[in-house]
Design an enzyme around this catalytic site. Structure first.
Site, PDB file in Angstrom:
ATOM      1  N   SER A 114      79.437  51.250  37.582  1.00  0.00           N
ATOM      2  CA  SER A 114      78.850  50.884  38.873  1.00  0.00           C
ATOM      3  C   SER A 114      77.336  50.666  38.807  1.00  0.00           C
ATOM      4  O   SER A 114      76.870  49.823  38.059  1.00  0.00           O
ATOM      5  CB  SER A 114      79.217  51.954  39.898  1.00  0.00           C
ATOM      6  OG  SER A 114      78.811  51.571  41.173  1.00  0.00           O
ATOM      7  N   HIS A 115      76.594  51.475  39.531  1.00  0.00           N
ATOM      8  CA  HIS A 115      75.143  51.284  39.626  1.00  0.00           C
ATOM      9  C   HIS A 115      74.384  52.062  38.558  1.00  0.00           C
ATOM     10  O   HIS A 115      73.155  52.034  38.547  1.00  0.00           O
ATOM     11  CB  HIS A 115      74.683  51.736  41.012  1.00  0.00           C
ATOM     12  CG  HIS A 115      75.154  53.124  41.318  1.00  0.00           C
ATOM     13  ND1 HIS A 115      76.477  53.406  41.546  1.00  0.00           N
ATOM     14  CD2 HIS A 115      74.504  54.292  41.384  1.00  0.00           C
ATOM     15  CE1 HIS A 115      76.611  54.698  41.748  1.00  0.00           C
ATOM     16  NE2 HIS A 115      75.433  55.267  41.652  1.00  0.00           N
ATOM     17  N   ASP A 280      75.276  45.842  43.578  1.00  0.00           N
ATOM     18  CA  ASP A 280      75.066  46.736  42.427  1.00  0.00           C
ATOM     19  C   ASP A 280      75.739  46.201  41.162  1.00  0.00           C
ATOM     20  O   ASP A 280      76.216  45.064  41.132  1.00  0.00           O
ATOM     21  CB  ASP A 280      75.577  48.147  42.750  1.00  0.00           C
ATOM     22  CG  ASP A 280      77.086  48.212  42.828  1.00  0.00           C
ATOM     23  OD1 ASP A 280      77.697  47.189  43.186  1.00  0.00           O
ATOM     24  OD2 ASP A 280      77.665  49.269  42.504  1.00  0.00           O
ATOM     25  N   ASP A 282      78.587  46.503  39.610  1.00  0.00           N
ATOM     26  CA  ASP A 282      79.954  45.952  39.644  1.00  0.00           C
ATOM     27  C   ASP A 282      80.283  45.239  40.952  1.00  0.00           C
ATOM     28  O   ASP A 282      81.438  44.872  41.189  1.00  0.00           O
ATOM     29  CB  ASP A 282      80.981  47.055  39.365  1.00  0.00           C
ATOM     30  CG  ASP A 282      80.945  48.151  40.407  1.00  0.00           C
ATOM     31  OD1 ASP A 282      79.858  48.407  40.968  1.00  0.00           O
ATOM     32  OD2 ASP A 282      81.996  48.765  40.673  1.00  0.00           O
ATOM     33  N   LYS A 380      85.383  48.846  48.064  1.00  0.00           N
ATOM     34  CA  LYS A 380      84.256  48.389  48.868  1.00  0.00           C
ATOM     35  C   LYS A 380      83.807  47.046  48.315  1.00  0.00           C
ATOM     36  O   LYS A 380      84.126  46.706  47.173  1.00  0.00           O
ATOM     37  CB  LYS A 380      83.134  49.411  48.893  1.00  0.00           C
ATOM     38  CG  LYS A 380      82.632  49.849  47.545  1.00  0.00           C
ATOM     39  CD  LYS A 380      81.675  51.021  47.741  1.00  0.00           C
ATOM     40  CE  LYS A 380      81.275  51.612  46.411  1.00  0.00           C
ATOM     41  NZ  LYS A 380      81.586  53.023  46.294  1.00  0.00           N
TER      42      LYS A 380
HETATM   43  C1  G1P Z   1      78.601  58.188  44.750  1.00  0.00           C
HETATM   44  C2  G1P Z   1      78.536  58.008  46.247  1.00  0.00           C
HETATM   45  C3  G1P Z   1      79.928  57.803  46.807  1.00  0.00           C
HETATM   46  C4  G1P Z   1      80.618  56.651  46.087  1.00  0.00           C
HETATM   47  C5  G1P Z   1      80.564  56.863  44.588  1.00  0.00           C
HETATM   48  C6  G1P Z   1      81.134  55.683  43.817  1.00  0.00           C
HETATM   49  O1  G1P Z   1      79.376  59.325  44.446  1.00  0.00           O
HETATM   50  O2  G1P Z   1      77.922  59.112  46.870  1.00  0.00           O
HETATM   51  O3  G1P Z   1      79.846  57.553  48.184  1.00  0.00           O
HETATM   52  O4  G1P Z   1      81.955  56.551  46.487  1.00  0.00           O
HETATM   53  O5  G1P Z   1      79.218  57.067  44.170  1.00  0.00           O
HETATM   54  O6  G1P Z   1      80.435  54.501  44.051  1.00  0.00           O
HETATM   55  P1  G1P Z   1      78.764  60.777  44.126  1.00  0.00           P
HETATM   56  O7  G1P Z   1      77.803  60.600  42.983  1.00  0.00           O
HETATM   57  O8  G1P Z   1      78.043  61.207  45.368  1.00  0.00           O
HETATM   58  O9  G1P Z   1      79.971  61.625  43.824  1.00  0.00           O
HETATM   59 ZN    ZN Z   2      79.585  49.956  42.317  1.00  0.00          ZN
END
Ligand code: G1P
Ligand code: ZN
Length: 548
Positions: A114-115, A280, A282, A380
């Site tokens: 992801s990010h 982000d 992905d 999402k």
């Molecule tokens: C974080 C975000 C959460 C999201 C997840 C995946 O998770 O807070 O809302 O679903 O990334 O993108 P966390 O690091 O808080 O467990």
């Molecule tokens: Zn992501």
């Protein structure tokens, strides 16, 4: 071609987190690590069922191509019949969800962290999505973890590497690999939801300017096709559009602190564009900006739901209900109340929306962490949110800031902020949570100052309304009589130590008080949040390392 059987032994740390298994690249590259996890996954799939096709692709980060070749060989050795692979290994998370659903595959393997930053010193991740297109539920991720703890061998074909650069069909043992255009199905779906001619008219009018920052991540090709080719946006307005394995050395996270170039454009120039957005690594997150204006993601969910009737597709299908993750602000609750539709509060993580979407209980869902989406897929969706905002601005002939301010005037404003204490030790994180849990019975009814009395203090448990599965310990909630809230939880996506997240929220109905400084107006709550959890004593930190 022959199948090799490789002896191995378990790694104790292969429990998938909030969103798949995420580790640093070095861990994933270490011998057997990736293969063990993939075999554990295959051991849990019913590969003898009618659906034997899997989707495969990722966000283009470092190690994606190597991992794809390994997974292809393991899939062939494990009896998978067919793989739909994004060209060059590219598939945004929402596009993967679209493709799983459209072609009714058994599921998909998404290679993304992801990010999180990429590159040899960055992170890598593997996530499995099921046949509804959404992240595997906990029942399955628990099973995968259990398999990973007793694994003794994995199967891998000794075939050659596949050329992923052209859309054609390959064969590996008995498995067929179809290399597909990663963008087309997704772009078509967006065009079926939004009023492209209305958006195109606005973009071509000459009186509307915008910039989309793809952050060198996966949305570049998607934005180029959708915003550029189909909606007529000039190429210069789509920045950092070429995906790079280390995201150009940056942090592919759409937030005010990490999307610096976009923020400078939107806040510092004398003529800022009317609209700015970023996604982000992905492509499932989004940040929306107006000229000199930031849209809080919790507000974004509420505003999209409240204005759904402006988009013909959503006017037609209606809004059945809204869901938000527990720490997300209660702005959407105000909208649901007025629309007289249900609001669901789920644990953090998109997987918890799956059952509600599948059973038509909700149309929109979102998280405070820059995530929003709807029932068209089970992830999402960053560009979906960007297109929704563009459609709204075009339909309402209004600016981002005006749309938000009018929303606050009608529904009240939920002042909201998240304070992260990153890279504390696991022990510190667990101790804080244990200490809070211990204090819970004493907190209810406590008056902290004149207008702050705790009406409820609990450790959030979610009972899924569809399958009655129970998820415990999903965060500590301190709820006040005046609707203010403090929420504590530990991140489930980090790869080093622990991150404590503290979410602070205050509701303000009076529109004369909708222009206050966020940190200033939340300052008493922030102070109480630190005192209740004894954050300084437990972590040695006097302030958060990241404030959103
Ligand atoms: C974080 C975000 C959460 C999201 C997840 C995946 O998770 O807070 O809302 O679903 O990334 O993108 P966390 O690091 O808080 O467990
Ligand atoms: Zn992501």
């Amino acid at each position: 071609m022959t199948t090799k059987i490789i002896s191995t032994s378990p790694f104790s740390d292969q429990a998938p987190g909030t969103s798949g298994l995420r580790k640093d690249v070095k861990t994933f590259k270490s011998e057997h690590y990736l293969c063990n996890f993939i075999q554990s996954l295959f051991n849990c799939l019913d590969l003898s069922s009618g659906k034997q096709t899997l989707v495969l692709g990722g966000d283009g980060r470092y190690f994606n191509p190597e991992a794809i070749q390994i997974i292809l060989k393991m899939a062939a050795a494990n009896g998978v019949k067919k793989i739909l692979l994004g060209k060059n290994g590219i598939l945004s998370t929402p596009a993967a969800s679209t493709i799983i659903r459209k072609y009714q595959t058994l599921g998909g393997i998404l290679l993304t962290a992801s990010h999180n930053p990429g590159g040899p010193n960055g992170d890598f991740g593997v996530k499995y999505n099921i046949s509804n297109g959404g992240p595997a539920p906990e029942s399955l991720t628990d099973k995968i973890f259990a398999e990973s703890q007793q694994i003794s061998q994995y199967f891998i074909d000794d075939g050659h590497d596949i050329d992923m650069t052209q859309c054609n069909v390959h064969t590996l043992a008995n498995m067929s690999i179809e290399i597909i255009d990663p963008v087309k199905d997704y772009a078509d779906q967006m065009e079926s939801i939004f009023n492209f001619s209305c958006i195109k008219g606005m973009i071509g009018s000459g009186s509307f300017t915008m910039v989309f920052d793809a952050m060198h991540a996966v949305t570049g090709p998607y934005a180029t096709e959708i915003l550029g080719q189909r909606l007529g946006l000039d190429a210069a307005s789509i920045t950092n559009a070429k995906p790079s394995p280390n995201f150009g050395g940056g942090h592919p996270d759409p937030s005010l602190t990490t999307a610096k170039a976009l923020v400078n454009t939107m806040f510092n120039e004398s003529h800022a564009p009317n609209f700015g957005a970023a996604s982000d690594g992905d492509g499932d997150r989004h940040m929306i900006l107006g000229d000199y204006f930031f849209v809080n993601p919790s507000d974004s969910l509420a505003i999209l739901a409240a204005n759904a009737h402006c988009i013909p597709h959503y006017k037609k299908i209606g809004v059945k209900g809204i869901a938000r993750s527990m720490p997300t602000s209660q702005a959407a609750d105000q909208v649901a109340k007025k629309m007289q539709i249900p609001i669901y509060e789920t644990p953090t993580g998109w997987k918890f929306f799956g059952n509600l979407l599948d059973n038509d209980k909700i149309t929109f869902c979102g998280e405070e962490s820059f995530g929003g989406g709807a029932n068209h897929i089970r992830e999402k969706d960053g560009l979906w949110a960007v297109l929704f905002w563009l459609n709204l601005i075009a339909a309402k002939h209004d600016s981002v800031e005006n749309i938000v301010r009018k929303h606050w005037a009608e529904y009240g404003r939920n002042y909201y902020s998240r304070h992260d204490y990153e890279a504390i030790t696991l022990e510190q994180g667990e101790e804080i949570m244990a200490h809070l849990r211990h204090r819970l019975p004493l907190l209810t009814g406590t008056q902290l100052d004149n207008n702050l009395t705790i009406s409820q203090a609990d450790d959030f448990t979610y009972i899924d309304p569809i399958d009655s599965s129970v998820s415990q310990h999903q965060g500590i909630r301190i709820i006040f009589e005046n609707q203010s809230r403090i929420v504590y939880r530990l991140s489930g996506t980090g790869t080093q130590g622990a991150t404590l997240r503290i979410y602070i929220e205050r509701y303000e109905q009076d529109s004369k008080l909708h222009d206050l400084d966020i940190q200033e107006t939340l300052k008493d709550l922030i102070m109480h949040s630190l005192q209740i959890a004894e954050v300084q004593k437990m972590t040695g930190r006097s302030k958060a390392s990241n404030i959103v």
